[in-house]
Design a protein around this motif. Structure first.
Motif, PDB file in Angstrom:
ATOM      1  N   GLY A  61      -4.996   0.794  21.077  1.00 18.61           N
ATOM      2  CA  GLY A  61      -4.187   2.022  21.091  1.00 18.61           C
ATOM      3  C   GLY A  61      -4.788   3.142  20.273  1.00 18.61           C
ATOM      4  O   GLY A  61      -4.654   4.316  20.608  1.00 18.61           O
ATOM      5  N   TRP A  62      -5.469   2.793  19.196  1.00 17.91           N
ATOM      6  CA  TRP A  62      -6.077   3.846  18.376  1.00 17.91           C
ATOM      7  C   TRP A  62      -7.116   4.615  19.189  1.00 17.91           C
ATOM      8  O   TRP A  62      -7.154   5.852  19.157  1.00 17.91           O
ATOM      9  N   THR A  63      -7.948   3.890  19.904  1.00 12.29           N
ATOM     10  CA  THR A  63      -8.992   4.537  20.705  1.00 12.29           C
ATOM     11  C   THR A  63      -8.379   5.482  21.718  1.00 12.29           C
ATOM     12  O   THR A  63      -8.847   6.610  21.894  1.00 12.29           O
ATOM     13  N   TRP A  64      -7.326   5.025  22.368  1.00 12.30           N
ATOM     14  CA  TRP A  64      -6.674   5.873  23.362  1.00 12.30           C
ATOM     15  C   TRP A  64      -6.081   7.115  22.689  1.00 12.30           C
ATOM     16  O   TRP A  64      -6.283   8.245  23.151  1.00 12.30           O
ATOM     17  N   ALA A  65      -5.324   6.920  21.599  1.00 12.41           N
ATOM     18  CA  ALA A  65      -4.655   8.052  20.938  1.00 12.41           C
ATOM     19  C   ALA A  65      -5.663   9.070  20.405  1.00 12.41           C
ATOM     20  O   ALA A  65      -5.448  10.277  20.490  1.00 12.41           O
ATOM     21  N   LEU A  89      -0.418   1.541  11.107  1.00  7.99           N
ATOM     22  CA  LEU A  89       0.246   0.351  11.661  1.00  7.99           C
ATOM     23  C   LEU A  89      -0.766  -0.772  11.896  1.00  7.99           C
ATOM     24  O   LEU A  89      -0.478  -1.947  11.642  1.00  7.99           O
ATOM     25  N   LEU A  90      -1.951  -0.423  12.393  1.00 16.21           N
ATOM     26  CA  LEU A  90      -2.997  -1.416  12.623  1.00 16.21           C
ATOM     27  C   LEU A  90      -3.419  -2.069  11.310  1.00 16.21           C
ATOM     28  O   LEU A  90      -3.577  -3.291  11.241  1.00 16.21           O
ATOM     29  N   ALA A 147      -7.977   3.871   8.711  1.00 24.83           N
ATOM     30  CA  ALA A 147      -6.753   4.663   8.569  1.00 24.83           C
ATOM     31  C   ALA A 147      -7.001   5.844   7.630  1.00 24.83           C
ATOM     32  O   ALA A 147      -6.573   6.973   7.903  1.00 24.83           O
ATOM     33  N   ALA A 148      -7.711   5.599   6.534  1.00 25.31           N
ATOM     34  CA  ALA A 148      -8.035   6.683   5.600  1.00 25.31           C
ATOM     35  C   ALA A 148      -8.944   7.713   6.263  1.00 25.31           C
ATOM     36  O   ALA A 148      -8.752   8.931   6.100  1.00 25.31           O
ATOM     37  N   LEU A 149      -9.935   7.252   7.027  1.00 22.53           N
ATOM     38  CA  LEU A 149     -10.842   8.166   7.719  1.00 22.53           C
ATOM     39  C   LEU A 149     -10.089   8.988   8.758  1.00 22.53           C
ATOM     40  O   LEU A 149     -10.280  10.203   8.853  1.00 22.53           O
ATOM     41  N   SER A 150      -9.223   8.348   9.519  1.00 20.91           N
ATOM     42  CA  SER A 150      -8.420   9.080  10.512  1.00 20.91           C
ATOM     43  C   SER A 150      -7.554  10.133   9.834  1.00 20.91           C
ATOM     44  O   SER A 150      -7.443  11.261  10.315  1.00 20.91           O
TER      45      SER A 150
END
Length: 171
Positions: free
Chosen positions: A105-109, A125-126, A159-162
């Motif tokens: 889901g992260w890749t898609w989002a 969440l991941l 998550a921190a990088l995002s």
């Protein structure tokens, strides 16, 4: 040299001796993956335009890191499922599948929907799901739990990088 492998089949005019027709859909028709730019649209081009923090790893690191992490995830999952019994087994399997779903889901989002803020929330969440998976694995097989520590660290870092990319690229 007559009789060498280079001469094997010389002069045979069978159906496979003629060149393949040049067709743009040939690879897709035979199950081959399309080039990266087709699979992700122009998501990678868009990503290169974003302002990223200086602590982002080089692009060349992501492939080897994810390959190793997926191998560890498979190892931990197999060991944990084998060591689980009763109600713990289907619960672990659900947690494992939920984690893989969040991962995809992260890749898609991020790349398809181009929604870094949503991808950051999903990455958090991941990371939580990965920590839970490591905890569940540790409870039934300590080696499996230990194998997930790098994955938990990487998803927390992701998550921190995002989040950093989201803050640096408002709107």
């Amino acid at each position: 040299m007559p009789g060498s492998l280079a001469d094997a089949g010389a002069g045979y005019a069978g159906p496979h001796d003629r060149p393949l027709p040049l067709r743009p859909d040939l690879g897709r028709r035979h199950g081959h993956r399309r080039p990266r730019r087709d699979r992700h649209g122009d998501g990678h081009r868009w990503y290169r335009t974003l302002d990223k923090p200086p602590w982002q790893p080089p692009a060349s690191a992501f492939g080897p890191v994810w390959t190793a992490l997926y191998a560890l995830l498979a190892l931990a999952g197999g060991r944990s499922l084998a060591a689980s019994g009763g109600r713990a087994r289907p619960d672990y399997l659900r947690a494992h599948l939920a984690n893989l779903t969040l991962n995809a889901g992260w890749t898609w989002a991020f790349f398809r929907a181009r929604r870094p803020a949503a991808a950051t929330a999903e990455a958090v969440l991941l990371a939580a799901s990965t920590a839970d998976l490591a905890r569940r694995s540790w409870a039934v097989d300590r080696r499996a739990g230990a194998a997930l520590v790098p994955y938990a660290a990487w998803t927390s870092f992701a998550a921190a990088l995002s989040g950093a990319i989201t803050r640096r690229n408002p709107g």
